[in-house]
Design a protein around this motif. Structure first.
Motif, PDB file in Angstrom:
ATOM      1  N   GLU A 405       0.775  -1.284  -0.005  1.00  0.00           N
ATOM      2  CA  GLU A 405      -0.234   0.092   0.030  1.00  0.00           C
ATOM      3  C   GLU A 405       0.867   1.436   0.038  1.00  0.00           C
ATOM      4  O   GLU A 405       0.555   2.177  -0.658  1.00  0.00           O
ATOM      5  N   LEU A 406       2.051   1.116   0.903  1.00  0.00           N
ATOM      6  CA  LEU A 406       2.860   2.523   0.894  1.00  0.00           C
ATOM      7  C   LEU A 406       3.564   2.963  -0.431  1.00  0.00           C
ATOM      8  O   LEU A 406       3.539   3.886  -0.815  1.00  0.00           O
ATOM      9  N   THR A 407       4.061   1.803  -0.977  1.00  0.00           N
ATOM     10  CA  THR A 407       5.084   2.351  -2.320  1.00  0.00           C
ATOM     11  C   THR A 407       3.984   1.925  -3.462  1.00  0.00           C
ATOM     12  O   THR A 407       4.749   2.264  -4.787  1.00  0.00           O
ATOM     13  N   GLY A 408       3.285   0.893  -3.441  1.00  0.00           N
ATOM     14  CA  GLY A 408       2.479   0.694  -4.783  1.00  0.00           C
ATOM     15  C   GLY A 408       3.445  -0.616  -5.338  1.00  0.00           C
ATOM     16  O   GLY A 408       3.077  -0.880  -6.550  1.00  0.00           O
ATOM     17  N   LEU A 409       4.419  -1.144  -4.867  1.00  0.00           N
ATOM     18  CA  LEU A 409       5.301  -2.319  -5.474  1.00  0.00           C
ATOM     19  C   LEU A 409       4.809  -3.403  -5.058  1.00  0.00           C
ATOM     20  O   LEU A 409       3.895  -3.505  -4.124  1.00  0.00           O
ATOM     21  N   PRO A 410       4.980  -4.841  -5.962  1.00  0.00           N
ATOM     22  CA  PRO A 410       4.546  -5.975  -5.731  1.00  0.00           C
ATOM     23  C   PRO A 410       5.206  -6.114  -4.234  1.00  0.00           C
ATOM     24  O   PRO A 410       6.155  -5.781  -3.837  1.00  0.00           O
ATOM     25  N   ASN A 411       4.500  -7.155  -3.687  1.00  0.00           N
ATOM     26  CA  ASN A 411       4.727  -7.627  -2.006  1.00  0.00           C
ATOM     27  C   ASN A 411       5.719  -9.020  -2.187  1.00  0.00           C
ATOM     28  O   ASN A 411       5.813  -9.592  -3.277  1.00  0.00           O
ATOM     29  N   ARG A 412       5.686  -9.500  -1.044  1.00  0.00           N
ATOM     30  CA  ARG A 412       6.354 -10.900  -0.927  1.00  0.00           C
ATOM     31  C   ARG A 412       5.600 -11.747  -1.652  1.00  0.00           C
ATOM     32  O   ARG A 412       5.976 -12.775  -2.143  1.00  0.00           O
ATOM     33  N   ARG A 413       4.224 -11.745  -1.280  1.00  0.00           N
ATOM     34  CA  ARG A 413       3.425 -12.732  -1.811  1.00  0.00           C
ATOM     35  C   ARG A 413       3.420 -12.683  -3.336  1.00  0.00           C
ATOM     36  O   ARG A 413       3.421 -13.786  -4.049  1.00  0.00           O
ATOM     37  N   TRP A 414       3.596 -11.729  -4.050  1.00  0.00           N
ATOM     38  CA  TRP A 414       3.496 -11.571  -5.393  1.00  0.00           C
ATOM     39  C   TRP A 414       4.718 -12.192  -5.803  1.00  0.00           C
ATOM     40  O   TRP A 414       4.874 -12.817  -6.826  1.00  0.00           O
ATOM     41  N   LEU A 415       6.015 -11.973  -5.244  1.00  0.00           N
ATOM     42  CA  LEU A 415       7.311 -12.394  -5.675  1.00  0.00           C
ATOM     43  C   LEU A 415       7.222 -13.968  -5.576  1.00  0.00           C
ATOM     44  O   LEU A 415       7.604 -14.614  -6.494  1.00  0.00           O
ATOM     45  N   MET A 416       6.628 -14.603  -4.339  1.00  0.00           N
ATOM     46  CA  MET A 416       6.705 -15.809  -4.374  1.00  0.00           C
ATOM     47  C   MET A 416       5.680 -16.684  -5.667  1.00  0.00           C
ATOM     48  O   MET A 416       6.102 -17.667  -6.179  1.00  0.00           O
ATOM     49  N   GLU A 417       4.523 -16.047  -5.924  1.00  0.00           N
ATOM     50  CA  GLU A 417       3.798 -16.701  -7.067  1.00  0.00           C
ATOM     51  C   GLU A 417       4.590 -16.293  -8.218  1.00  0.00           C
ATOM     52  O   GLU A 417       4.317 -17.174  -9.240  1.00  0.00           O
ATOM     53  N   HIS A 418       5.278 -15.184  -8.401  1.00  0.00           N
ATOM     54  CA  HIS A 418       5.711 -14.930  -9.652  1.00  0.00           C
ATOM     55  C   HIS A 418       7.026 -15.947 -10.057  1.00  0.00           C
ATOM     56  O   HIS A 418       7.007 -16.444 -11.067  1.00  0.00           O
ATOM     57  N   LEU A 419       7.779 -16.193  -8.892  1.00  0.00           N
ATOM     58  CA  LEU A 419       8.950 -17.161  -9.208  1.00  0.00           C
ATOM     59  C   LEU A 419       8.290 -18.650  -9.335  1.00  0.00           C
ATOM     60  O   LEU A 419       8.924 -19.339 -10.200  1.00  0.00           O
ATOM     61  N   ALA A 420       7.399 -18.839  -8.775  1.00  0.00           N
ATOM     62  CA  ALA A 420       6.800 -20.209  -8.904  1.00  0.00           C
ATOM     63  C   ALA A 420       6.157 -20.532 -10.299  1.00  0.00           C
ATOM     64  O   ALA A 420       6.128 -21.443 -11.075  1.00  0.00           O
ATOM     65  N   ALA A 421       5.637 -19.132 -10.931  1.00  0.00           N
ATOM     66  CA  ALA A 421       4.978 -19.456 -12.217  1.00  0.00           C
ATOM     67  C   ALA A 421       6.073 -19.197 -13.409  1.00  0.00           C
ATOM     68  O   ALA A 421       5.725 -19.289 -14.576  1.00  0.00           O
ATOM     69  N   ARG A 422       7.371 -18.848 -12.932  1.00  0.00           N
ATOM     70  CA  ARG A 422       8.373 -18.726 -14.219  1.00  0.00           C
ATOM     71  C   ARG A 422       8.477 -19.849 -14.996  1.00  0.00           C
ATOM     72  O   ARG A 422       8.703 -20.934 -14.566  1.00  0.00           O
ATOM     73  N   ALA A 423       8.416 -20.082 -16.313  1.00  0.00           N
ATOM     74  CA  ALA A 423       8.623 -21.014 -17.064  1.00  0.00           C
ATOM     75  C   ALA A 423      10.120 -21.345 -17.191  1.00  0.00           C
ATOM     76  O   ALA A 423      11.029 -20.543 -16.988  1.00  0.00           O
ATOM     77  N   PRO A 424      10.439 -22.644 -17.081  1.00  0.00           N
ATOM     78  CA  PRO A 424      11.853 -22.932 -17.363  1.00  0.00           C
ATOM     79  C   PRO A 424      12.478 -22.271 -18.468  1.00  0.00           C
ATOM     80  O   PRO A 424      12.103 -22.157 -19.734  1.00  0.00           O
ATOM     81  N   GLU A 425      13.703 -21.369 -18.534  1.00  0.00           N
ATOM     82  CA  GLU A 425      14.378 -20.951 -19.464  1.00  0.00           C
ATOM     83  C   GLU A 425      15.873 -20.768 -19.222  1.00  0.00           C
ATOM     84  O   GLU A 425      16.261 -21.027 -18.275  1.00  0.00           O
ATOM     85  N   GLY A 426      16.603 -20.339 -20.367  1.00  0.00           N
ATOM     86  CA  GLY A 426      18.133 -20.509 -20.207  1.00  0.00           C
ATOM     87  C   GLY A 426      18.449 -19.125 -19.476  1.00  0.00           C
ATOM     88  O   GLY A 426      17.622 -18.276 -19.152  1.00  0.00           O
ATOM     89  N   GLY A 427      19.857 -19.281 -19.218  1.00  0.00           N
ATOM     90  CA  GLY A 427      20.305 -18.022 -18.351  1.00  0.00           C
ATOM     91  C   GLY A 427      20.149 -18.042 -16.720  1.00  0.00           C
ATOM     92  O   GLY A 427      19.408 -19.077 -16.453  1.00  0.00           O
ATOM     93  N   SER A 428      20.646 -17.271 -16.125  1.00  0.00           N
ATOM     94  CA  SER A 428      20.473 -17.364 -14.454  1.00  0.00           C
ATOM     95  C   SER A 428      19.805 -16.452 -14.066  1.00  0.00           C
ATOM     96  O   SER A 428      19.648 -15.239 -14.447  1.00  0.00           O
ATOM     97  N   LEU A 429      18.901 -16.787 -12.834  1.00  0.00           N
ATOM     98  CA  LEU A 429      17.970 -15.777 -12.213  1.00  0.00           C
ATOM     99  C   LEU A 429      18.704 -15.454 -11.121  1.00  0.00           C
ATOM    100  O   LEU A 429      19.200 -16.352 -10.278  1.00  0.00           O
ATOM    101  N   ALA A 430      18.660 -13.862 -10.683  1.00  0.00           N
ATOM    102  CA  ALA A 430      19.402 -13.502  -9.666  1.00  0.00           C
ATOM    103  C   ALA A 430      18.494 -12.861  -8.757  1.00  0.00           C
ATOM    104  O   ALA A 430      17.519 -12.270  -9.201  1.00  0.00           O
ATOM    105  N   LEU A 431      18.396 -13.177  -7.624  1.00  0.00           N
ATOM    106  CA  LEU A 431      17.970 -12.270  -6.487  1.00  0.00           C
ATOM    107  C   LEU A 431      18.625 -11.309  -5.567  1.00  0.00           C
ATOM    108  O   LEU A 431      19.838 -11.992  -5.042  1.00  0.00           O
ATOM    109  N   VAL A 432      18.580 -10.188  -5.668  1.00  0.00           N
ATOM    110  CA  VAL A 432      19.192  -9.144  -4.827  1.00  0.00           C
ATOM    111  C   VAL A 432      18.240  -8.756  -3.689  1.00  0.00           C
ATOM    112  O   VAL A 432      17.464  -7.885  -3.984  1.00  0.00           O
ATOM    113  N   MET A 433      18.753  -9.127  -2.350  1.00  0.00           N
ATOM    114  CA  MET A 433      18.013  -8.471  -1.338  1.00  0.00           C
ATOM    115  C   MET A 433      18.850  -7.378  -0.557  1.00  0.00           C
ATOM    116  O   MET A 433      19.727  -7.567  -0.397  1.00  0.00           O
ATOM    117  N   LEU A 434      17.916  -6.300  -0.540  1.00  0.00           N
ATOM    118  CA  LEU A 434      18.668  -5.331   0.129  1.00  0.00           C
ATOM    119  C   LEU A 434      17.885  -4.767   1.546  1.00  0.00           C
ATOM    120  O   LEU A 434      16.527  -4.821   1.470  1.00  0.00           O
TER     121      LEU A 434
END
Length: 824
Positions: A405-434
């Protein structure tokens, strides 16, 4: 205007379509608000005004709810920028006592401490009286009132900066209209509540009746509760006209009914004509007439408020006594009472009026055809609207569940659903947590609303740094996750370089320049990997590794970090047992007076050797104690052990002191000073021989809290030293304000002092300023005779470091002030 129709299809369409369109408009407005407000925050150039709206009664009170709705239509009044509304309900209808108002005043002062208001809008008498007499929170704030019963002049008195809208019910016009509609009326009965609102209404009635010189018998019932008068309604004469004004309790001590509920209650118990003063009562049993409109009152109030916020002097804006009225009638009540519509004034609005058929010749066929078409159209429209509204509602709920609500950004739930829905693809996926460093200090210093603005500003900055198809997620309070691709070493270095530059520029929040840093942790998984939980866990672990090490660059997860995390867990698991068994001891390192060569004091340093893990560095088990909440227990154990070991040195020549490190949380704890006195007394160490070393972080907290915490310790006779001085944000101004005794120059300024002229200048300046403030200076990290000689030239007298002795068990140090350690 007169309500008519030209046929069933036309009548039905124009009867129901405006309601549907209105509801759709409100629905779209509610959906747009969460998106519009953040946009205003980001794109607006002028600061928005803050307006406090004080409602006399409670949420759900229809009269005040409709006024608030009119005020809320701010965007429809001119081109004025919509302010930030803070709406508060006094609930004085249900809780009229003075104690409730005092509690409400305390609640406002606590909630809005430090929040100035540009304007106060009050609804009804109680809120206006409260705002006028509040001398602490609202003193001097302009006031725009509305809904005031009677003349507001005696209430306002000589208070400057007040204007508004009086609740003016044109009783004379309604009485004359009622007499015209009921020519055979034999009596007038007025029902008013037994409260201050009712008293104001009765005064208005008295003036109106005196002016009209009504010849009919008039009776006034002052109602404590409706159940009390219900039996009396049946005994009223047949030609009585009933006028019910305001809200009234249903039973003694029971719920207070709104005006429309009062009318509905009376209508269910009498067939006599009912009149009221509010347009909302039409449709619940009131006949109608010239009625107050809460919606129009709110709109007029908003117009006055805009003029005040745009700079007009409220004293120059006359009170609005001719409040907007609605000429409304209930067609069903008119038919029930046998009143023809031709007797009604021009410009009236009829509610519940059925559609008419315009051509009698084809009435039968038209009725059948129109009915079928109307039903089909209504069914189709209903299905379409229902489907669309359900889809929009589901989309809105989905958005709320997956976005912050504060920033309008996707939240943790969206992130988990997004990662789970990613189709297999080439290259490497990186997460940067700050995770922002020292963010709790910002909240504690400036407040949580300030912290929210800082988080929103950081989110905007991070979004501007995204490239290609990168995604940004607000993971938790002050933690964010960037989802990116990292297919090569060059891409990895690019991520590192961007992260190092994201937060270099400070933020301006409410006129304050706030430097911000963050710890960055990164994890990488090959394309097509579905171990998203592991990827997120590793990024989190790497981020905490960066936070612990203080490194500004991105820390990439590896097995070493995992092993250190496992070790940290083992240390935390073993720590409590070690504390209970007293397995953690102390070593002493001397602090030397370089002029005399004698020991001026000892710093007690905690040491722990675990049976399985071996010697554990202090930085590891102190961090474990801090993160597990056992730092206070550890501090007391070390303090007691150090005092006990120091007792042989109490009689040493030169009276050396004992220095013990304590954490900021220890200092703030109310019971710490009491435990300190108990330990000193039990071990026989005078308070003036003890020095407590704290870090600079403590000085950046709340000034009042810091002052109180240090005062408690000074009252016990101990001295305070600031450890690692120069590595944080402290200044000589802080030291003067808080009356510390010793500062310890950090070893980082000594390490290269033989070759670094800047370090020499810093040390000389600190020594000079400390002398002016009458503070002792201890220089840490002295490892060579050359460093010691140069430091003496710079004015440093008290020196500590390997050049004079490494930390050893207390019994290995001589007790007569000599520097040499005893043989083991």
């Amino acid at each position: 205007m007169t309500v008519t129709s030209r046929g069933i299809m036309t009548g039905v369409f124009f009867r129901f379509f405006p309601r549907l369109a209105g509801r759709l408009a409100i629905f779209w407005l509610l959906l747009a608000l969460p998106l519009a407000v953040p946009a205003a925050r980001v794109e607006g150039t002028a600061p928005r005004a803050h307006v406090l709206v004080l409602m006399s009664y409670h949420h759900g009170h229809s009269w005040e709810d409709t006024i608030l709705k009119g005020i809320d239509e701010w965007h429809g009044v001119g081109n004025a920028q919509r302010p930030v509304f803070h709406v508060e309900w006094m609930d004085s209808r249900r809780y009229p006592d003075a104690a409730q108002r005092e509690r409400f005043a305390g609640y406002l002062r606590e909630k809005y401490r430090g929040q100035p208001f540009d304007l106060v809008i009050t609804v009804d008498n109680n809120a206006l009286e409260f705002a006028l007499h509040d001398s602490e929170l609202l003193a001097g704030t302009p006031i725009v009132f509305c809904g005031v019963n009677g003349d507001p002049v005696p209430i306002v008195g000589g208070r400057a900066g007040v204007t508004g809208v009086a609740e003016h019910f044109d009783l004379e016009r309604t009485l004359r209209l009622a007499r015209a509609l009921h020519e055979d009326a034999g009596m007038l009965l007025f029902l008013t509540a037994a409260d201050e609102t009712g008293a104001g209404i009765r005064e208005t009635l008295r003036r109106a009746l005196d002016a009209m010189q009504v010849e009919l018998p008039v009776d006034h019932w002052v109602v404590d509760n409706l159940a009390q008068i219900a039996p009396r309604l049946k005994a009223l004469p047949e030609k009585t006209l009933i006028f019910a004004f305001g809200s009234m309790p249903e039973t003694a001590g029971g719920r207070t009914l709104g005006p429309e509920e009062v009318v509905a209650y009376l209508r269910a118990r009498t067939a006599l004509p009912l009149y009221s003063d509010l347009d909302r009562t039409v449709g619940f049993g009131a006949v109608g007439g010239y009625m107050n409109s809460g919606l129009e009152t709110g709109r007029v109030t908003a117009g006055l408020a805009i003029r005040v916020l745009e700079g007009e002097d409220p004293a120059a804006i006359p009170y609005v006594y001719d409040a907007p009225l609605a000429l409304v009638f209930d067609y069903k009540e008119l038919r029930r009472l046998g009143i023809p519509t031709r007797k009604l004034p021009e410009g009236r609005v009829l509610l519940n009026a059925p559609p008419s058929l315009f051509d009698p010749e084809y009435r039968g066929q038209l009725i059948a055809f129109s009915t079928v078409v109307a039903l089909l159209l209504l069914a189709l429209i209903a299905l379409l609207f229902r489907s669309r509204m359900q889809a929009e509602r589901q989309a809105a709920l989905r958005y709320q569940a997956t976005h912050d609500e504060l920033t309008g950004l996707p939240n943790r739930r969206w992130l988990m659903e997004h990662l789970a829905a990613r189709a297999p693809e080439g290259g490497s996926l990186a997460l940067v947590m700050l995770d922002l460093n020292r963010f709790k200090l910002v909240n504690d210093t400036y407040g949580h609303s300030f912290g929210d603005e800082l988080v929103a500003a950081v989110a905007l900055r991070l979004k501007q740094w995204l490239i290609n198809d990168e995604l940004l997620v607000r993971f938790s309070g002050d933690a964010f996750v960037i989802v990116t691709r990292c297919d090569s070493d060059g891409a990895l270095e690019g991520v590192r370089e961007r992260c190092s530059r994201m937060l270099v520029e400070p933020f301006m929040i409410k006129g304050r320049r706030i430097p911000v840093s963050a710890a960055f942790g990164m994890s990488i998984a090959p394309g097509g990997s579905d171990e998203h939980e592991r990827l997120l866990r590793e990024a989190d672990t790497a981020m905490y590794e960066a936070k612990r090490s203080g490194r500004a660059q991105v820390v990439l997860f590896d097995n070493g970090i995992h092993e250190r995390a496992v070790r940290q867990f083992q240390i935390e698991a073993a720590l409590q047992l070690a504390l209970e068994r007293g397995e953690i001891g102390v070593h002493f390192q001397p602090i030397v007076d370089s002029d005399s060569g004698r020991t001026a004091g000892f710093e007690a340093l905690a040491r722990w050797t675990h049976a399985d893990l071996g010697p554990i560095p202090p930085v590891e088990f102190i961090r474990a104690a801090t993160e597990s909440g056992r730092i206070g227990q550890l501090t007391q154990l070390v303090l007691r052990a150090a005092c006990r070991a120091f007792v042989p040195h109490l009689c040493a020549h030169g009276q050396p002191y004992l220095a013990v490190n304590v954490s900021v949380s220890d200092i703030y704890a109310d019971e710490f000073s009491t435990r300190l006195v108990e330990i000193l007394a039990a071990e026989g160490v005078p308070p003036d021989r003890l020095v407590l070393e704290v870090t600079e972080d403590m000085l950046l907290g709340d000034v009042h809290a810091v002052t109180q915490a240090l005062a408690r310790l000074r009252d016990q006779g101990v001295r305070i030293a600031i450890d690692d001085f120069g590595t944080g944000y402290a200044s000589m101004g802080y030291l003067s304000n808080y009356m510390v005794n010793i500062i310890k120059i950090d070893r980082s300024f000594v390490r290269n002092i033989l070759t670094n002229g800047s370090d020499q200048k810093i040390v000389r300046a600190v020594v000079s300023m400390a002398a002016d403030l009458e503070l002792a200076v201890v220089t840490e990290g002295v490892e060579t005779a050359e460093q010691a000689a140069l430091l003496r030239q710079l004015g440093c007298v008290l020196l500590q470091g390997y050049a004079y002795g490494r930390p050893r068990p207390p019994e290995e140090w001589a007790v007569d002030g000599r520097l040499e350690a005893l043989s083991a």
